[in-house]
Design an enzyme around this catalytic site. Structure first.
Site, PDB file in Angstrom:
ATOM      1  N   ARG A  39       0.822  -1.215   0.000  1.00 48.73           N
ATOM      2  CA  ARG A  39       0.000   0.000   0.000  1.00 48.73           C
ATOM      3  C   ARG A  39       0.856   1.266   0.000  1.00 48.73           C
ATOM      4  NH1 ARG A  39      -4.926  -1.685   4.127  1.00 48.73           N
ATOM      5  NH2 ARG A  39      -6.124  -2.825   2.547  1.00 48.73           N
ATOM      6  N   LYS A 200     -15.625 -19.311   3.700  1.00 50.92           N
ATOM      7  CA  LYS A 200     -17.034 -19.322   4.061  1.00 50.92           C
ATOM      8  C   LYS A 200     -17.943 -18.651   3.038  1.00 50.92           C
ATOM      9  CE  LYS A 200     -16.944 -19.755   9.028  1.00 50.92           C
ATOM     10  NZ  LYS A 200     -17.334 -19.078  10.269  1.00 50.92           N
ATOM     11  N   GLY A 358      -8.750  -9.512   0.503  1.00 52.47           N
ATOM     12  CA  GLY A 358      -8.319 -10.443   1.556  1.00 52.47           C
ATOM     13  C   GLY A 358      -7.084 -11.253   1.223  1.00 52.47           C
ATOM     14  N   GLY A 381     -11.739  -5.299   2.058  1.00 50.11           N
ATOM     15  CA  GLY A 381     -13.186  -5.114   2.153  1.00 50.11           C
ATOM     16  C   GLY A 381     -13.764  -4.296   1.007  1.00 50.11           C
TER      17      GLY A 381
HETATM   18  C1  3PG Z   1      -8.310  -2.125   5.241  1.00 47.70           C
HETATM   19  O1  3PG Z   1      -7.252  -2.413   5.812  1.00 47.70           O
HETATM   20  O2  3PG Z   1      -9.056  -2.977   4.736  1.00 47.70           O
HETATM   21  C2  3PG Z   1      -8.649  -0.685   5.080  1.00 47.70           C
HETATM   22  O3  3PG Z   1      -7.584   0.118   5.468  1.00 47.70           O
HETATM   23  C3  3PG Z   1      -9.886  -0.348   5.880  1.00 47.70           C
HETATM   24  O4  3PG Z   1      -9.672  -0.582   7.242  1.00 47.70           O
HETATM   25  P1  3PG Z   1     -10.909  -0.834   8.204  1.00 47.70           P
HETATM   26  O5  3PG Z   1     -11.442  -2.198   7.838  1.00 47.70           O
HETATM   27  O6  3PG Z   1     -10.396  -0.744   9.607  1.00 47.70           O
HETATM   28  O7  3PG Z   1     -11.948   0.231   7.898  1.00 47.70           O
END
Ligand code: 3PG
Ligand code: MG
Length: 400
Positions: A39, A200, A358, A381
């Site tokens: 990142r 899952k 993920g 996410g």
């Molecule tokens: C992540 O690591 O998926 C993003 O930086 C978002 O982080 P968070 O899930 O704590 O909002």
């Protein structure tokens, strides 16, 4: 893409203009060491370009989940050294992401300087998308650039609220991400295949439900395939399986049929009686021959070959999640093999391949092919929510 302004739409000469750049500094760390700097490397093009154009570059990010508390262990000050090393430029720390102290510190910065503002989540207002906090952030700058696709599924002050208060632009990484996603699911070349793996079904029901209406081939692997096999009446033995979700699985089969999407499930599998590296009970069998005391831990070689043939007929691929328990050998075999096929087809120019979410990046890195995919997202996410067909608030706020 024309819906978004990019760095090309900013004045060429930004000398002394303060640009608030929302990045995602939420990287894994072990002590002072960043263990995966993907990142940080992703934000370099935007940060270096703005700095070269004379801007005062103000990096805005969350780090961890401090829940409105001032937690020294979650200070973005820890990222100053790693960012200094990666940019090769001086990077200074600014002790708040809003307010008069931050403004005073910024007023001493020179054109081209780079600063890291303190963790946005030290303010409780951040996650509530508090307009007052957004206004206080906006007061620090002349322009807002969002380069953090991986945080764009959060409607927070720094990702959403502030975008309405300053002229907003997509950074280079955000721009590349949005272009790649558009090519993959927005307006893709057909046929389109999706690989969805992972443990899952429950976490990916919305993804699968959306994909059946978008893709021609849906390849389901990982633990979640077992739930679909069980829904088809197959005895999966002691495999990870969400038996309470077989109804949902059947409804996905029905919707796929209506939409003309072919669902691919493994017809041979790699099984074992214990989940360990190279266990003595390891064997490959037809999916109808799993014994009551066995667990399915990977897609079998015959199915992988058939899936490779499917990919050869496709022009576009979206990949999320591993096909087997890839951290434990030899249950990485199917993921490694199919990823290698996808990478080879991409190199040949017959496939556009986009992956993210993920475990996916880790799985493709393990397969040694991440660099050969057309695009690998740094998002977790956010990538999944995009695969669900949802509009991400941080992206929507940039639209004109
Ligand atoms: C992540 O690591 O998926 C993003 O930086 C978002 O982080 P968070 O899930 O704590 O909002
Ligand atoms: Mg997360």
């Amino acid at each position: 893409m024309s819906k978004f302004r990019t760095l090309d739409d900013l004045p060429e000469d930004l000398a002394g203009k303060r640009v608030l750049v929302r990045v995602d500094l939420n990287v894994p760390m072990d002590g002072a060491t960043v263990t995966d700097d993907t990142r940080l490397r992703a934000l370099l093009p935007t940060v270096l370009e703005l700095s070269d154009r004379g801007a005062i570059v103000l990096l805005l990010s969350h780090f961890g989940r401090p829940k409105g508390q001032n937690r020294p262990d979650m200070s973005t000050a820890q990222l100053v050294m790693p960012l200094h090393r990666l940019t090769g430029r001086a990077v200074r720390f600014i002790e708040d992401c809003q307010g008069p102290e931050a403004a005073r510190a910024i007023s001493t910065m020179l054109p081209g300087n780079i600063g890291v503002l303190e963790n946005t989540r030290f303010h409780a207002g951040e996650e509530k998308n508090d307009p007052a906090l957004a206004a206080a952030m906006a007061a620090l700058a002349d322009y807002y650039v969002n380069d953090a696709f991986s945080a764009a599924h959060r409607a927070h002050s720094s990702t959403e609220g502030v975008a309405h208060l300053l002229p907003g632009f997509a950074g280079r990484a955000m721009e590349a991400e949005l272009k790649a996603l558009e090519r993959a699911l927005g307006d893709p070349e057909r046929p389109v295949a999706a690989v969805v793996g992972g443990a899952k079904v429950s976490t990916k029901l919305a993804v699968l439900g959306h994909l059946v209406s978008k893709v021609d081939h849906l390849i389901i692997g990982g633990g979640m395939a077992n739930t679909f096999l069980a829904a088809r009446g197959i005895d999966v033995g002691r495999s990870l399986c969400e038996h309470d979700l077989t109804g949902e699985a059947n409804s996905i089969f029905d919707r796929a049929e209506e939409a003309g999407c072919t669902i691919h499930l493994p017809y041979d599998v790699v099984v074992a009686k214990e989940f360990a590296a190279n266990p003595p009970s390891l064997r490959t069998c037809n999916v109808h021959e799993v014994a009551a005391d066995e667990m399915i831990l990977d897609v079998g070689p015959a199915a992988v070959e058939a899936l490779a043939d499917v990919l050869k007929t496709c022009r576009t691929l979206v990949w999320n999640g591993p096909l087997g328990a890839f951290e434990t050998p030899p249950f990485d075999a199917a993921t490694v093999s199919l990823a290698a096929t996808a990478a080879a087809l991409t190199k040949e120019g017959s496939l556009v391949s986009v992956a993210g979410g993920g475990d996916t990046v880790a799985a493709l890195n393990h397969a040694g092919v991440a660099q050969d995919f057309t695009f690998v997202s740094t998002a977790g996410g956010a990538f999944l929510e995009w695969m669900e067909g949802r509009k991400l608030p941080g992206v929507a706020a940039l639209e004109r």
